[in-house]
Design a protein around this motif. Structure first.
Motif, short mmCIF file in Angstrom:
data_model
loop_
_atom_site.label_atom_id
_atom_site.label_comp_id
_atom_site.label_asym_id
_atom_site.label_seq_id
_atom_site.Cartn_x
_atom_site.Cartn_y
_atom_site.Cartn_z
N GLU A 92 0.83 -1.21 0.00
CA GLU A 92 0.00 0.00 0.00
C GLU A 92 0.87 1.27 0.00
O GLU A 92 0.64 2.20 0.78
CB GLU A 92 -0.94 0.00 1.20
CG GLU A 92 -1.89 -1.21 1.21
CD GLU A 92 -2.82 -1.20 2.41
OE1 GLU A 92 -2.37 -0.92 3.53
OE2 GLU A 92 -4.01 -1.47 2.20
N SER A 93 1.81 1.34 -0.90
CA SER A 93 2.79 2.42 -0.91
C SER A 93 2.37 3.62 -1.74
O SER A 93 3.14 4.57 -1.89
CB SER A 93 4.12 1.89 -1.45
OG SER A 93 3.98 1.43 -2.79
N TYR A 94 1.15 3.61 -2.28
CA TYR A 94 0.70 4.70 -3.15
C TYR A 94 0.39 5.96 -2.34
O TYR A 94 -0.25 5.90 -1.29
CB TYR A 94 -0.56 4.28 -3.91
CG TYR A 94 -1.10 5.32 -4.86
CD1 TYR A 94 -0.37 5.72 -5.98
CD2 TYR A 94 -2.33 5.93 -4.62
CE1 TYR A 94 -0.87 6.69 -6.84
CE2 TYR A 94 -2.84 6.90 -5.48
CZ TYR A 94 -2.09 7.27 -6.59
OH TYR A 94 -2.58 8.23 -7.45
N ARG A 95 0.86 7.10 -2.84
CA ARG A 95 0.64 8.38 -2.19
C ARG A 95 0.29 9.42 -3.24
O ARG A 95 0.75 9.34 -4.39
CB ARG A 95 1.91 8.83 -1.45
CG ARG A 95 2.41 7.83 -0.43
CD ARG A 95 3.71 8.28 0.19
NE ARG A 95 4.21 7.32 1.17
CZ ARG A 95 5.32 7.49 1.88
NH1 ARG A 95 6.05 8.58 1.71
NH2 ARG A 95 5.71 6.58 2.76
N TRP A 96 -0.47 10.42 -2.86
CA TRP A 96 -0.76 11.53 -3.77
C TRP A 96 -1.11 12.77 -2.98
O TRP A 96 -1.68 12.69 -1.88
CB TRP A 96 -1.88 11.16 -4.75
CG TRP A 96 -3.23 10.99 -4.12
CD1 TRP A 96 -3.67 9.91 -3.41
CD2 TRP A 96 -4.31 11.92 -4.13
NE1 TRP A 96 -4.97 10.11 -2.98
CE2 TRP A 96 -5.39 11.34 -3.42
CE3 TRP A 96 -4.50 13.19 -4.69
CZ2 TRP A 96 -6.61 11.99 -3.25
CZ3 TRP A 96 -5.72 13.84 -4.52
CH2 TRP A 96 -6.76 13.23 -3.81
N GLY A 97 -0.76 13.94 -3.52
CA GLY A 97 -1.07 15.20 -2.85
C GLY A 97 -0.42 15.32 -1.48
O GLY A 97 0.58 14.66 -1.18
N ASN A 98 -0.98 16.17 -0.63
CA ASN A 98 -0.52 16.38 0.74
C ASN A 98 -1.73 16.48 1.66
O ASN A 98 -2.35 17.55 1.75
CB ASN A 98 0.29 17.67 0.87
CG ASN A 98 1.55 17.67 0.04
OD1 ASN A 98 1.47 17.66 -1.18
ND2 ASN A 98 2.70 17.70 0.69
N PRO A 99 -2.07 15.40 2.37
CA PRO A 99 -3.26 15.42 3.23
C PRO A 99 -3.26 16.50 4.29
O PRO A 99 -4.32 16.97 4.72
CB PRO A 99 -3.25 14.02 3.86
CG PRO A 99 -2.45 13.18 2.93
CD PRO A 99 -1.41 14.08 2.35
N ALA A 118 2.85 9.08 -6.25
CA ALA A 118 4.06 8.28 -6.15
C ALA A 118 3.77 6.93 -5.51
O ALA A 118 2.80 6.76 -4.77
CB ALA A 118 5.12 9.02 -5.32
N PHE A 119 4.64 5.98 -5.81
CA PHE A 119 4.73 4.72 -5.07
C PHE A 119 6.07 4.75 -4.36
O PHE A 119 7.13 4.74 -5.00
CB PHE A 119 4.64 3.51 -6.02
CG PHE A 119 3.26 3.24 -6.54
CD1 PHE A 119 2.41 2.36 -5.89
CD2 PHE A 119 2.81 3.87 -7.68
CE1 PHE A 119 1.13 2.12 -6.36
CE2 PHE A 119 1.53 3.64 -8.18
CZ PHE A 119 0.69 2.76 -7.51
N HIS A 120 6.02 4.83 -3.03
CA HIS A 120 7.24 4.91 -2.20
C HIS A 120 7.47 3.51 -1.62
O HIS A 120 6.82 3.12 -0.65
CB HIS A 120 7.04 5.94 -1.09
CG HIS A 120 8.29 6.31 -0.37
ND1 HIS A 120 9.25 7.14 -0.91
CD2 HIS A 120 8.75 5.96 0.85
CE1 HIS A 120 10.24 7.29 -0.06
NE2 HIS A 120 9.96 6.57 1.03
N VAL A 121 8.39 2.76 -2.20
CA VAL A 121 8.48 1.32 -1.98
C VAL A 121 9.73 0.93 -1.20
O VAL A 121 10.86 1.14 -1.69
CB VAL A 121 8.47 0.57 -3.32
CG1 VAL A 121 8.42 -0.94 -3.10
CG2 VAL A 121 7.30 1.03 -4.20
N PRO A 122 9.61 0.36 0.00
CA PRO A 122 10.77 -0.21 0.68
C PRO A 122 11.33 -1.37 -0.14
O PRO A 122 10.57 -2.19 -0.67
CB PRO A 122 10.20 -0.72 2.01
CG PRO A 122 8.87 -0.04 2.15
CD PRO A 122 8.37 0.18 0.77
N LEU A 123 12.64 -1.44 -0.28
CA LEU A 123 13.23 -2.51 -1.09
C LEU A 123 12.87 -3.89 -0.54
O LEU A 123 12.75 -4.85 -1.30
CB LEU A 123 14.75 -2.37 -1.15
CG LEU A 123 15.31 -1.10 -1.80
CD1 LEU A 123 16.78 -1.29 -2.12
CD2 LEU A 123 14.54 -0.70 -3.04
#
Length: 339
Positions: free
Chosen positions: A114-121, A134-139
């Motif tokens: 669930e690494s999907y992010r968008w905007g600034n809450p 973005a998808f901010h993905v831990p390796l």
């Protein structure tokens, strides 16, 4: 302002309507002189072939040059970096395919933990808002099997695993060079930075009806040791140089490297973690970044004493950054840890 939204685009205007009201838009993010871009620049270009050519004098000169530009700019670009051009083309194709999925599919999926992010809450003004997804993905998550996009994006996972390995190797080489330039051992960096602690971030900046006055990514410094960036040729990256914003001219064959907060602290301010941002465009922009990070309990201290900073763990640093952003809307960063 009525616009037809592409099904793949996040609903920025609907979700953040108060930020994009007519009154707000009369005072765009780039309204002040401190946000104006005064010139376009080409980042210092380092040919990493010099590190491996077999000529010791050439290698020493390259090490010294990397150290110099990391002090003067905090940013540089590298060619002959060892990352296959075909691999970089493959990740572009897979990344575009992922982001062109409908927004509802992206936001509801569990791809990559669930690494999907968008905007600034938490944004309360345009100065705090990023028109990006973005998808901010831990390796560590790349090796795990999850649901959601599992079958449809198996090829993406494979390409990301290859790219993560290649960028991790390059990051370690550069970290070793930067430590060598200071006359220090890089053992601390090598022991604390592993695949379990580093990240890949897939970025997309959708077309923006309010360009060029809206941030694609708000001004910030990176909270890591160093970052390696692969971007397209659209442009939009800007950085602070000599107290002025400069626009970075894209180079088709180069990767961009920048120093993060942790390396600035570790180097006792010899290397600079420089503020940078991304501005939106009328066309979409893509990039992918690798972040060299330590384990959360790793203690960050300076390589030489006396240190300008109190010792802190990566967990403490991340926690303080998040607290500041939540409370004030802005990152404070290393100033919180000055001794």
């Amino acid at each position: 302002m009525a616009t037809l939204q592409d099904p793949c685009d996040p609903p920025f205007l609907q979700r953040y309507s108060s930020l994009f009201s007519s009154a707000t838009r009369t005072q765009p993010c780039s309204r002040s002189n401190e946000n104006r871009v005064f010139e376009e620049c080409e980042l210092p270009l380092i040919d990493l072939w010099r590190l491996h050519c077999g000529d010791e004098e050439e290698r020493k000169a390259c090490v010294a040059e990397i150290g110099r530009v990391s002090s003067e700019w905090g940013f540089f670009q590298v060619v002959n970096h060892g990352i296959n051009a075909e691999l970089l083309r493959d990740i572009k194709i897979e990344q575009r395919r992922l982001f062109q999925s409908p927004f509802e599919k992206k936001v509801k999926s569990k791809v990559f933990n669930e690494s999907y992010r968008w905007g600034n809450p938490t944004a309360t003004s345009l100065d705090q808002f990023s028109w990006s997804e973005a998808f901010h993905v831990p390796l560590s998550k790349l090796a795990e099997h999850d649901h959601g996009f599992e079958e449809e994006f198996m090829s993406l996972r494979a390409v990301m695993q290859k790219l993560a390995g290649a960028m991790s190797e390059l990051a370690r080489i550069l970290a070793g060079v930067l430590a060598e330039n200071l006359g220090c051992l890089s053992t601390c960096l090598e022991e604390n930075c592993s695949e379990g602690t580093c990240f890949l971030r897939l970025n997309r900046y959708p077309p923006c009806p309010f360009y060029p006055d809206t941030f694609g990514f708000i001004p910030h410094t990176d909270s890591d040791f160093l970052t390696i960036l692969h971007q397209d040729q659209i442009g939009g990256l800007q950085l602070m140089k000599d107290s002025k914003w400069v626009s970075v001219k894209p180079h088709p064959e180069a990767l961009i490297v920048n120093i993060g907060d942790l390396f600035q602290a570790w180097s006792n301010d010899v290397y600079k973690s420089v503020e940078h941002k991304v501005m939106t465009n009328q066309v979409e922009r893509y990039s992918i970044a690798f972040f060299l990070c330590p384990a959360y309990e790793s203690i960050i201290g300076s390589c030489k004493e006396p240190s300008r900073y109190k010792k802190f763990t990566f967990r403490e640093y991340r926690g303080q950054v998040q607290e500041d952003v939540k409370r004030t809307g802005y990152k404070v960063g290393l100033k919180r840890f000055i001794a």
